[in-house]
Design a protein around this motif. Structure first.
Motif, PDB file in Angstrom:
ATOM      1  N   GLY A 120      -4.550   8.456  20.057  1.00  0.00           N
ATOM      2  CA  GLY A 120      -3.442   8.133  19.159  1.00  0.00           C
ATOM      3  C   GLY A 120      -3.711   8.586  17.736  1.00  0.00           C
ATOM      4  O   GLY A 120      -4.814   9.008  17.384  1.00  0.00           O
ATOM      5  N   ARG A 121      -2.708   8.481  16.907  1.00  0.00           N
ATOM      6  CA  ARG A 121      -2.824   8.890  15.510  1.00  0.00           C
ATOM      7  C   ARG A 121      -3.089   7.681  14.609  1.00  0.00           C
ATOM      8  O   ARG A 121      -2.604   6.593  14.870  1.00  0.00           O
ATOM      9  CB  ARG A 121      -1.569   9.604  15.064  1.00  0.00           C
ATOM     10  CG  ARG A 121      -1.326  10.890  15.842  1.00  0.00           C
ATOM     11  CD  ARG A 121      -0.420  11.804  15.054  1.00  0.00           C
ATOM     12  NE  ARG A 121      -0.265  13.078  15.723  1.00  0.00           N
ATOM     13  CZ  ARG A 121      -1.025  14.142  15.465  1.00  0.00           C
ATOM     14  NH1 ARG A 121      -1.980  14.065  14.581  1.00  0.00           N
ATOM     15  NH2 ARG A 121      -0.817  15.260  16.091  1.00  0.00           N
ATOM     16  N   VAL A 122      -3.837   7.918  13.533  1.00  0.00           N
ATOM     17  CA  VAL A 122      -4.131   6.876  12.550  1.00  0.00           C
ATOM     18  C   VAL A 122      -3.053   6.864  11.467  1.00  0.00           C
ATOM     19  O   VAL A 122      -2.585   5.809  11.068  1.00  0.00           O
ATOM     20  CB  VAL A 122      -5.517   7.101  11.900  1.00  0.00           C
ATOM     21  CG1 VAL A 122      -5.757   6.130  10.770  1.00  0.00           C
ATOM     22  CG2 VAL A 122      -6.611   6.998  12.926  1.00  0.00           C
ATOM     23  N   LEU A 123      -2.653   8.051  11.011  1.00  0.00           N
ATOM     24  CA  LEU A 123      -1.721   8.158   9.896  1.00  0.00           C
ATOM     25  C   LEU A 123      -0.336   8.567  10.386  1.00  0.00           C
ATOM     26  O   LEU A 123      -0.197   9.311  11.354  1.00  0.00           O
ATOM     27  CB  LEU A 123      -2.211   9.198   8.895  1.00  0.00           C
ATOM     28  CG  LEU A 123      -3.597   8.975   8.302  1.00  0.00           C
ATOM     29  CD1 LEU A 123      -3.995  10.158   7.435  1.00  0.00           C
ATOM     30  CD2 LEU A 123      -3.657   7.696   7.497  1.00  0.00           C
ATOM     31  N   ARG A 124       0.682   8.082   9.671  1.00  0.00           N
ATOM     32  CA  ARG A 124       2.047   8.552   9.885  1.00  0.00           C
ATOM     33  C   ARG A 124       2.521   9.082   8.541  1.00  0.00           C
ATOM     34  O   ARG A 124       1.954   8.778   7.502  1.00  0.00           O
ATOM     35  CB  ARG A 124       2.953   7.430  10.389  1.00  0.00           C
ATOM     36  CG  ARG A 124       3.095   6.266   9.452  1.00  0.00           C
ATOM     37  CD  ARG A 124       4.016   5.187  10.048  1.00  0.00           C
ATOM     38  NE  ARG A 124       3.860   3.956   9.324  1.00  0.00           N
ATOM     39  CZ  ARG A 124       4.504   3.653   8.199  1.00  0.00           C
ATOM     40  NH1 ARG A 124       5.351   4.516   7.680  1.00  0.00           N
ATOM     41  NH2 ARG A 124       4.305   2.506   7.591  1.00  0.00           N
ATOM     42  N   ASP A 125       3.559   9.876   8.555  1.00  0.00           N
ATOM     43  CA  ASP A 125       4.031  10.536   7.338  1.00  0.00           C
ATOM     44  C   ASP A 125       2.869  11.325   6.730  1.00  0.00           C
ATOM     45  O   ASP A 125       2.279  12.144   7.395  1.00  0.00           O
ATOM     46  CB  ASP A 125       4.627   9.532   6.345  1.00  0.00           C
ATOM     47  CG  ASP A 125       5.859   8.817   6.905  1.00  0.00           C
ATOM     48  OD1 ASP A 125       6.526   9.410   7.763  1.00  0.00           O
ATOM     49  OD2 ASP A 125       6.127   7.679   6.491  1.00  0.00           O
ATOM     50  N   TYR A 126       2.523  11.057   5.501  1.00  0.00           N
ATOM     51  CA  TYR A 126       1.460  11.828   4.846  1.00  0.00           C
ATOM     52  C   TYR A 126       0.146  11.053   4.846  1.00  0.00           C
ATOM     53  O   TYR A 126      -0.825  11.474   5.467  1.00  0.00           O
ATOM     54  CB  TYR A 126       1.905  12.196   3.431  1.00  0.00           C
ATOM     55  CG  TYR A 126       0.891  12.966   2.637  1.00  0.00           C
ATOM     56  CD1 TYR A 126       0.369  14.163   3.119  1.00  0.00           C
ATOM     57  CD2 TYR A 126       0.463  12.505   1.409  1.00  0.00           C
ATOM     58  CE1 TYR A 126      -0.562  14.872   2.392  1.00  0.00           C
ATOM     59  CE2 TYR A 126      -0.461  13.218   0.669  1.00  0.00           C
ATOM     60  CZ  TYR A 126      -0.965  14.396   1.160  1.00  0.00           C
ATOM     61  OH  TYR A 126      -1.888  15.094   0.431  1.00  0.00           O
ATOM     62  N   VAL A 127       0.115   9.929   4.179  1.00  0.00           N
ATOM     63  CA  VAL A 127      -1.094   9.100   4.178  1.00  0.00           C
ATOM     64  C   VAL A 127      -0.803   7.625   4.455  1.00  0.00           C
ATOM     65  O   VAL A 127      -1.610   6.766   4.125  1.00  0.00           O
ATOM     66  CB  VAL A 127      -1.895   9.236   2.854  1.00  0.00           C
ATOM     67  CG1 VAL A 127      -2.559  10.576   2.757  1.00  0.00           C
ATOM     68  CG2 VAL A 127      -1.031   8.971   1.653  1.00  0.00           C
ATOM     69  N   LYS A 128       0.316   7.339   5.069  1.00  0.00           N
ATOM     70  CA  LYS A 128       0.622   5.956   5.464  1.00  0.00           C
ATOM     71  C   LYS A 128      -0.116   5.652   6.757  1.00  0.00           C
ATOM     72  O   LYS A 128      -0.087   6.429   7.702  1.00  0.00           O
ATOM     73  CB  LYS A 128       2.127   5.780   5.705  1.00  0.00           C
ATOM     74  CG  LYS A 128       2.970   5.956   4.480  1.00  0.00           C
ATOM     75  CD  LYS A 128       2.998   4.690   3.712  1.00  0.00           C
ATOM     76  CE  LYS A 128       4.000   4.834   2.576  1.00  0.00           C
ATOM     77  NZ  LYS A 128       3.994   3.727   1.694  1.00  0.00           N
ATOM     78  N   VAL A 129      -0.772   4.510   6.792  1.00  0.00           N
ATOM     79  CA  VAL A 129      -1.543   4.126   7.971  1.00  0.00           C
ATOM     80  C   VAL A 129      -0.621   3.414   8.956  1.00  0.00           C
ATOM     81  O   VAL A 129       0.167   2.548   8.582  1.00  0.00           O
ATOM     82  CB  VAL A 129      -2.716   3.209   7.571  1.00  0.00           C
ATOM     83  CG1 VAL A 129      -3.510   2.793   8.788  1.00  0.00           C
ATOM     84  CG2 VAL A 129      -3.615   3.911   6.567  1.00  0.00           C
ATOM     85  N   ARG A 130      -0.724   3.790  10.213  1.00  0.00           N
ATOM     86  CA  ARG A 130       0.059   3.141  11.265  1.00  0.00           C
ATOM     87  C   ARG A 130      -0.414   1.696  11.429  1.00  0.00           C
ATOM     88  O   ARG A 130      -1.551   1.376  11.109  1.00  0.00           O
ATOM     89  CB  ARG A 130      -0.108   3.872  12.592  1.00  0.00           C
ATOM     90  CG  ARG A 130       0.461   5.253  12.597  1.00  0.00           C
ATOM     91  CD  ARG A 130       0.294   5.879  13.972  1.00  0.00           C
ATOM     92  NE  ARG A 130       0.787   7.230  13.977  1.00  0.00           N
ATOM     93  CZ  ARG A 130       2.057   7.571  14.191  1.00  0.00           C
ATOM     94  NH1 ARG A 130       2.942   6.646  14.425  1.00  0.00           N
ATOM     95  NH2 ARG A 130       2.432   8.828  14.171  1.00  0.00           N
ATOM     96  N   ASP A 131       0.444   0.857  11.958  1.00  0.00           N
ATOM     97  CA  ASP A 131       0.065  -0.536  12.209  1.00  0.00           C
ATOM     98  C   ASP A 131      -0.955  -0.631  13.330  1.00  0.00           C
ATOM     99  O   ASP A 131      -1.872  -1.450  13.278  1.00  0.00           O
ATOM    100  CB  ASP A 131       1.293  -1.372  12.557  1.00  0.00           C
ATOM    101  CG  ASP A 131       2.246  -1.492  11.372  1.00  0.00           C
ATOM    102  OD1 ASP A 131       1.761  -1.458  10.228  1.00  0.00           O
ATOM    103  OD2 ASP A 131       3.455  -1.611  11.605  1.00  0.00           O
TER     104      ASP A 131
END
Length: 162
Positions: A55-66
């Motif tokens: 899975g991914r840690v970041l969404r958008d640019y530097v927003k951290v996923r929940d």
């Protein structure tokens, strides 16, 4: 006969060292509790979950996923704060410093061209490296069980694969 000041100091230092060593041994992680450090940091740097690598840690640019969409690892406890920008500035500054000096020494371009060129390069490198540094620091926090990652259990198969 009273003890000399040096003897009392040495005894106090020895007692403090003994207390410190006892505290370290009681809180030290067992071998089976360790998380793979470099693998977690590299996964985070590639914007992958440090736990599963999928899975991914970041969404958008530097927003951290929940949380990780694959394994459910909760990322809400991370505390990267100002460390990613600081690390990014540190890396970009070191990547640019030597070329700036060498280009000036060998070619001596006009000052305006230098300012425009090096500032543009610094901005591009900063934009590219900021998410990498933030992901790597989140991976580092997960590997070291820092902040909100201390209580999360490991996937037994993930520990066996390391």
């Amino acid at each position: 006969m009273p003890l000399s000041r040096a003897t009392r100091t040495h005894r106090l230092a020895a007692m403090a060292l003994a207390v410190h060593l006892a505290a370290m041994s009681s809180t030290a992680l067992q071998d089976d509790d360790r998380r793979p450090f470099w693998r977690s940091v590299l996964r985070g740097a590639r914007n992958r979950c440090p736990r599963c690598g999928q899975g991914r840690v970041l969404r958008d640019y530097v927003k951290v996923r929940d949380a990780c969409a694959v394994c459910g690892q909760d990322f809400s406890g991370h505390e990267a704060d100002d460390a990613p920008p600081y690390l990014t500035i540190f890396v970009v500054g070191h990547l640019i410093a030597v070329p700036v000096v060498e280009v000036k020494r060998r070619f001596d371009p006009p000052l305006g061209a230098q300012v425009l060129g090096w500032c543009a390069l610094a901005i591009v490198l900063t934009i590219l490296l900021l998410p990498v540094c933030k992901g790597a620091l989140i991976g580092l926090q997960w590997a070291n069980r820092m902040h909100g990652f201390a209580q999360t259990p490991d996937d037994p198969e993930d520990v066996l694969r390391s």
